[in-house]
Structures are given as structure tokens and as C-alpha cells.
Design a protein around this motif. Structure first.
Motif, PDB file in Angstrom:
ATOM      1  N   TYR A   1       7.958   8.844  -5.548  1.00 32.19           N
ATOM      2  CA  TYR A   1       6.705   9.171  -6.237  1.00 32.19           C
ATOM      3  C   TYR A   1       6.928  10.014  -7.483  1.00 32.19           C
ATOM      4  O   TYR A   1       6.024  10.146  -8.315  1.00 32.19           O
ATOM      5  CB  TYR A   1       5.723   9.886  -5.293  1.00 32.19           C
ATOM      6  CG  TYR A   1       5.264   9.021  -4.140  1.00 32.19           C
ATOM      7  CD1 TYR A   1       5.446   7.650  -4.186  1.00 32.19           C
ATOM      8  CD2 TYR A   1       4.660   9.565  -3.028  1.00 32.19           C
ATOM      9  CE1 TYR A   1       5.044   6.846  -3.135  1.00 32.19           C
ATOM     10  CE2 TYR A   1       4.250   8.770  -1.973  1.00 32.19           C
ATOM     11  CZ  TYR A   1       4.442   7.409  -2.028  1.00 32.19           C
ATOM     12  OH  TYR A   1       4.042   6.627  -0.998  1.00 32.19           O
TER      13      TYR A   1
ATOM     14  N   GLN B   1      -0.989  10.944  -7.703  1.00 32.02           N
ATOM     15  CA  GLN B   1      -1.377  10.698  -9.093  1.00 32.02           C
ATOM     16  C   GLN B   1      -2.055  11.934  -9.695  1.00 32.02           C
ATOM     17  O   GLN B   1      -1.746  12.344 -10.808  1.00 32.02           O
ATOM     18  CB  GLN B   1      -2.338   9.497  -9.147  1.00 32.02           C
ATOM     19  CG  GLN B   1      -2.736   9.091 -10.546  1.00 32.02           C
ATOM     20  CD  GLN B   1      -1.552   8.530 -11.322  1.00 32.02           C
ATOM     21  OE1 GLN B   1      -0.915   7.597 -10.867  1.00 32.02           O
ATOM     22  NE2 GLN B   1      -1.256   9.103 -12.471  1.00 32.02           N
ATOM     23  N   LEU B   2      -2.939  12.526  -8.935  1.00 31.98           N
ATOM     24  CA  LEU B   2      -3.646  13.720  -9.407  1.00 31.98           C
ATOM     25  C   LEU B   2      -2.644  14.826  -9.735  1.00 31.98           C
ATOM     26  O   LEU B   2      -2.709  15.434 -10.808  1.00 31.98           O
ATOM     27  CB  LEU B   2      -4.636  14.197  -8.334  1.00 31.98           C
ATOM     28  CG  LEU B   2      -5.344  15.519  -8.616  1.00 31.98           C
ATOM     29  CD1 LEU B   2      -6.267  15.382  -9.826  1.00 31.98           C
ATOM     30  CD2 LEU B   2      -6.148  15.985  -7.400  1.00 31.98           C
TER      31      LEU B   2
ATOM     32  N   GLU C   1       0.705   1.511  -8.042  1.00 27.82           N
ATOM     33  CA  GLU C   1      -0.016   2.736  -8.384  1.00 27.82           C
ATOM     34  C   GLU C   1       0.303   3.812  -7.374  1.00 27.82           C
ATOM     35  O   GLU C   1       0.344   3.547  -6.175  1.00 27.82           O
ATOM     36  CB  GLU C   1      -1.515   2.470  -8.359  1.00 27.82           C
ATOM     37  CG  GLU C   1      -2.062   2.041  -9.692  1.00 27.82           C
ATOM     38  CD  GLU C   1      -3.543   1.732  -9.603  1.00 27.82           C
ATOM     39  OE1 GLU C   1      -4.224   2.330  -8.749  1.00 27.82           O
ATOM     40  OE2 GLU C   1      -4.005   0.893 -10.395  1.00 27.82           O
TER      41      GLU C   1
ATOM     42  N   ASN D   1      -0.808  13.966 -12.882  1.00 31.31           N
ATOM     43  CA  ASN D   1      -1.645  14.186 -14.070  1.00 31.31           C
ATOM     44  C   ASN D   1      -1.765  15.673 -14.413  1.00 31.31           C
ATOM     45  O   ASN D   1      -1.879  16.041 -15.567  1.00 31.31           O
ATOM     46  CB  ASN D   1      -3.050  13.613 -13.850  1.00 31.31           C
ATOM     47  CG  ASN D   1      -3.050  12.101 -13.859  1.00 31.31           C
ATOM     48  OD1 ASN D   1      -1.991  11.475 -13.995  1.00 31.31           O
ATOM     49  ND2 ASN D   1      -4.215  11.499 -13.691  1.00 31.31           N
TER      50      ASN D   1
ATOM     51  N   THR E   1       7.314   7.911 -11.696  1.00 33.52           N
ATOM     52  CA  THR E   1       6.123   7.109 -11.978  1.00 33.52           C
ATOM     53  C   THR E   1       6.414   5.925 -12.900  1.00 33.52           C
ATOM     54  O   THR E   1       5.814   4.866 -12.757  1.00 33.52           O
ATOM     55  CB  THR E   1       5.017   7.965 -12.620  1.00 33.52           C
ATOM     56  OG1 THR E   1       5.636   8.897 -13.484  1.00 33.52           O
ATOM     57  CG2 THR E   1       4.215   8.691 -11.582  1.00 33.52           C
TER      58      THR E   1
ATOM     59  N   PRO F   1      -0.268   6.875  -4.814  1.00 32.35           N
ATOM     60  CA  PRO F   1      -1.411   7.283  -3.994  1.00 32.35           C
ATOM     61  C   PRO F   1      -2.212   8.295  -4.805  1.00 32.35           C
ATOM     62  O   PRO F   1      -1.630   9.066  -5.581  1.00 32.35           O
ATOM     63  CB  PRO F   1      -0.775   7.958  -2.784  1.00 32.35           C
ATOM     64  CG  PRO F   1       0.631   7.480  -2.758  1.00 32.35           C
ATOM     65  CD  PRO F   1       1.017   7.165  -4.172  1.00 32.35           C
ATOM     66  N   GLN F   2      -3.540   8.308  -4.632  1.00 32.79           N
ATOM     67  CA  GLN F   2      -4.379   9.123  -5.511  1.00 32.79           C
ATOM     68  C   GLN F   2      -3.973  10.590  -5.569  1.00 32.79           C
ATOM     69  O   GLN F   2      -3.968  11.190  -6.635  1.00 32.79           O
ATOM     70  CB  GLN F   2      -5.833   9.006  -5.076  1.00 32.79           C
ATOM     71  CG  GLN F   2      -6.435   7.711  -5.571  1.00 32.79           C
ATOM     72  CD  GLN F   2      -7.914   7.623  -5.297  1.00 32.79           C
ATOM     73  OE1 GLN F   2      -8.432   8.333  -4.437  1.00 32.79           O
ATOM     74  NE2 GLN F   2      -8.595   6.769  -6.007  1.00 32.79           N
ATOM     75  N   ILE F   3      -3.588  11.134  -4.435  1.00 36.53           N
ATOM     76  CA  ILE F   3      -3.269  12.557  -4.420  1.00 36.53           C
ATOM     77  C   ILE F   3      -1.985  12.833  -5.228  1.00 36.53           C
ATOM     78  O   ILE F   3      -1.895  13.818  -5.953  1.00 36.53           O
ATOM     79  CB  ILE F   3      -3.181  13.119  -2.968  1.00 36.53           C
ATOM     80  CG1 ILE F   3      -3.200  14.628  -2.999  1.00 36.53           C
ATOM     81  CG2 ILE F   3      -1.982  12.626  -2.204  1.00 36.53           C
ATOM     82  CD1 ILE F   3      -4.472  15.217  -3.553  1.00 36.53           C
TER      83      ILE F   3
ATOM     84  N   HIS G   1       0.123   4.366   0.055  1.00 29.47           N
ATOM     85  CA  HIS G   1      -0.291   5.391   0.983  1.00 29.47           C
ATOM     86  C   HIS G   1       0.383   5.167   2.332  1.00 29.47           C
ATOM     87  O   HIS G   1       0.916   6.087   2.957  1.00 29.47           O
ATOM     88  CB  HIS G   1      -1.816   5.349   1.120  1.00 29.47           C
ATOM     89  CG  HIS G   1      -2.356   6.316   2.103  1.00 29.47           C
ATOM     90  ND1 HIS G   1      -2.302   7.669   1.895  1.00 29.47           N
ATOM     91  CD2 HIS G   1      -2.899   6.130   3.319  1.00 29.47           C
ATOM     92  CE1 HIS G   1      -2.817   8.272   2.945  1.00 29.47           C
ATOM     93  NE2 HIS G   1      -3.184   7.364   3.832  1.00 29.47           N
TER      94      HIS G   1
ATOM     95  N   ASN H   1       0.829  -1.199   0.000  1.00 31.14           N
ATOM     96  CA  ASN H   1       0.000   0.000   0.000  1.00 31.14           C
ATOM     97  C   ASN H   1       0.870   1.259   0.000  1.00 31.14           C
ATOM     98  O   ASN H   1       1.551   1.566   0.956  1.00 31.14           O
ATOM     99  CB  ASN H   1      -0.881  -0.061   1.258  1.00 31.14           C
ATOM    100  CG  ASN H   1      -1.797   1.123   1.391  1.00 31.14           C
ATOM    101  OD1 ASN H   1      -1.441   2.252   1.044  1.00 31.14           O
ATOM    102  ND2 ASN H   1      -2.981   0.886   1.905  1.00 31.14           N
TER     103      ASN H   1
END
Ligand code: ADP
Ligand code: MG
Length: 269
Positions: free
Chosen positions: A224, A242-243, A236, A246, A227, A238-240, A198, A196
Motif C-alpha cells: 500500500y 488512500q486517505l 485503488e 492523501n 501507490t 482501500p479508502q482508509i 480491502h 478487492n
């Protein structure tokens, strides 16, 4: 604290090596996360840290002791405590304080000393008020904290946890992670194995495993930012993070940090 040199391990009968020349260095007092997808070799590596496994080739040295030295296995195990994924498999007694006392009792530690160690260990994991409670009635997170207390009662300097939160609900997960942070502040060397991302963010350093090798190692921020290596390792962001990636922004580890970066840019525009 832990040094591996070209550590290679092949399970009996396996066609490929589970670890292929892993070299790493974990310092005393460091908080390290070992991150990788299923089958990347994390558990095999962790088992070398307290001599549950010994290298097929290469070396693993713990606090100056080569884990292949059979006469020193006890010293290695008392210095590096292990916590595993399933809290139910780690509970051995029906009452919390007896569970924590189990290992030192078996070593013949005097009763007054055991009492002190058990109380201290339960304090550290925030479970002192449950000392007389039935172990099997605890939540998953509480059981894991009792398992950590059991390890602390052996007075190790390093604690290795193999996916300790995988079977817990978010609350239990948080309580275990908070415990790890407080142990780190007390000077323990902490190695958490996880898939995980996160969770790995809590560590000072992340070591990414892929196919039995170290794919990269660095601070969460450094890791991080790469990528493409993470994707290759089947992980993958963590979503934040990744955002932010992007959006073409700098790496952010937390929502607050991301908000601050975006807000600052908003003000400038
Ligand atoms: P992870 O903890 O990252 O999921 P493991 O260290 O458990 O990875 O496994 C690494 C590799 O070793 C995998 O290919 C797995 O199938 C293999 N392996 C793990 N345990 C054994 C075992 N007892 N016997 C044979 N192969 C094993
Ligand atoms: Mg594993």
C-alpha cells in the motif's frame, strides 16, 4: 508449498500469453492474496496450482510434485482444494452433509471415516448445525462455507479460493473471510484471489498481478505504500489507506490504526 518458475501460459488460439513468466514461492501455512484487475491472469494462475491447467512453458511445483506429471495429478488435486466464485455451481447435493461427503464418497473412503470428516469439516466452517438442511435454501455465504467444507473433507493442506466473496452480500463476505482466518490459524495454506484490496489486507502477503506478470509482492503495508505501482496495475487503495496517503501520513491498514496515528499527531501539535 507452491513454487512457480517462469510460468507461462497461452490459451489455445489466443494472441497473447495470459501468464508471462510468473515466478513465485508460497510457503506452507502462509496466507497469501493474489490481487489484480480483471483479465490480469489471476484465475489462470490459480488453475495451475491444482493442475487444472499445466504450463505452456516454465514450471509449477506443488508440495514437491511437478504439476505437469500426469500420473501425479490426483495427488496434486487432493492436496490443493479449489473454491470458486459462484456458490451455486459448487453445490452438488440437496442436503448439506451429503454435499460435503460427495468427494470422499466418490473416492471410496469408508463410511465411518466419511462421517468423521464431514462433521469435522462442518465444525471448522461453523455449519455443523445445518448438516441436515437443504443446500439450496442456504445464503450465499453459507453455501460458500459448505463448499469450503467439501474441500476440507478431502483433507488438503492448501486451499485456493478464486474470488470466493464476489457474489456475496457484506455479511456472507465477512463469514467467509472469518472462516479463512480460522483455517489459517489451523495451519492451512490459504491463497485467496481477489480484486478487492480491502479483502487482500487480511493476508500476510499480497502478490499483485498485472497483464500476466507479477507487478509486486509484499506485506499489505509494503504494497500500500507503493501507490504508483498499484495505479499502474489498475487498482485503488482501500479508502482508509488512500486517505492517509492523501494526507501525507504513514500507511494505515484499518480505521482504528489511522485514528491512532492521527490522534497521536494531534496530541503533539
Ligand atoms: P483474471 O482472473 O485476473 O480476471 P484470467 O486468468 O481469467 O484473469 O484471464 C487472463 C487472460 O486470459 C485474459 O486476457 C483473458 O481474456 C484470457 N483468457 C481467460 N480464459 C481464457 C480462455 N478460456 N480462452 C482464451 N483466453 C482466456
Ligand atoms: Mg478470474
Amino acid at each position: 508449498m507452491i513454487i512457480t518458475e517462469n510460468l507461462t501460459y497461452k490459451y489455445e488460439g489466443a494472441s497473447v500469453e495470459a501468464l508471462k513468466g510468473v515466478s513465485l514461492h508460497i510457503k506452507k501455512g502462509e496466507f497469501v492474496a493474489i490481487l489484480g484487475h480483471n483479465g490480469s491472469g489471476k484465475s489462470t494462475l490459480a488453475k495451475h496450482f491444482n493442475a487444472l491447467l499445466t504450463p505452456t512453458d516454465g514450471k509449477c511445483v506443488v508440495d514437491g510434485i511437478d504439476t505437469a506429471e500426469e500420473s501425479r495429478v490426483f495427488d496434486v488435486r487432493s492436496n490443493v482444494g479449489m473454491v470458486f466464485q459462484n456458490p451455486d455451481n459448487q453445490i452438488v447435493s440437496s442436503v448439506v452433509e451429503e454435499d460435503v461427503a460427495f468427494a470422499p464418497e466418490n473416492l471410496g473412503v469408508p463410511p465411518e471415516e466419511i462421517r468423521r470428516r464431514v462433521d469435522d469439516a462442518l465444525d471448522v466452517v461453523g455449519m455443523r448445525e445445518y448438516a441436515k438442511h437443504a443446500s439450496h435454501l442456504l445464503s450465499g455465504g453459507q453455501k460458500q462455507r459448505v463448499a469450503i467444507a467439501g474441500v476440507l473433507a478431502m483433507q488438503p493442506s492448501c486451499i485456493v479460493l478464486d474470488e470466493p466473496t464476489a457474489m456475496l452480500d457484506p455479511r456472507g463476505r465477512k463469514s467467509v473471510l472469518n472462516t479463512l482466518e480460522s483455517l489459517h490459524k489451523r495451519g492451512f495454506t490459504i491463497v485467496i484471489i481477489t480484486h478487492n484490496m480491502h479483502e487482500a489486507t487480511l493476508a500476510e502477503r499480497i502478490i499483485i498481478m498485472n497483464s500476466g506478470e507479477i507487478a509486486m509482492s509484499g506485506t499489505p503495508r509494503e504494497v500500500y505504500a507503493r501507490t504508483e505501482v498499484l495505479t499502474r496495475a489498475g487498482l485503488e487503495l482501500p479508502q482508509i489507506a488512500q486517505l492517509m496517503s492523501n494526507l501525507g501520513k504513514q500507511v494505515a491498514l484499518t480505521v482504528d490504526e489511522a485514528a491512532a496515528i492521527l490522534q497521536k499527531e494531534g496530541c503533539r501539535a
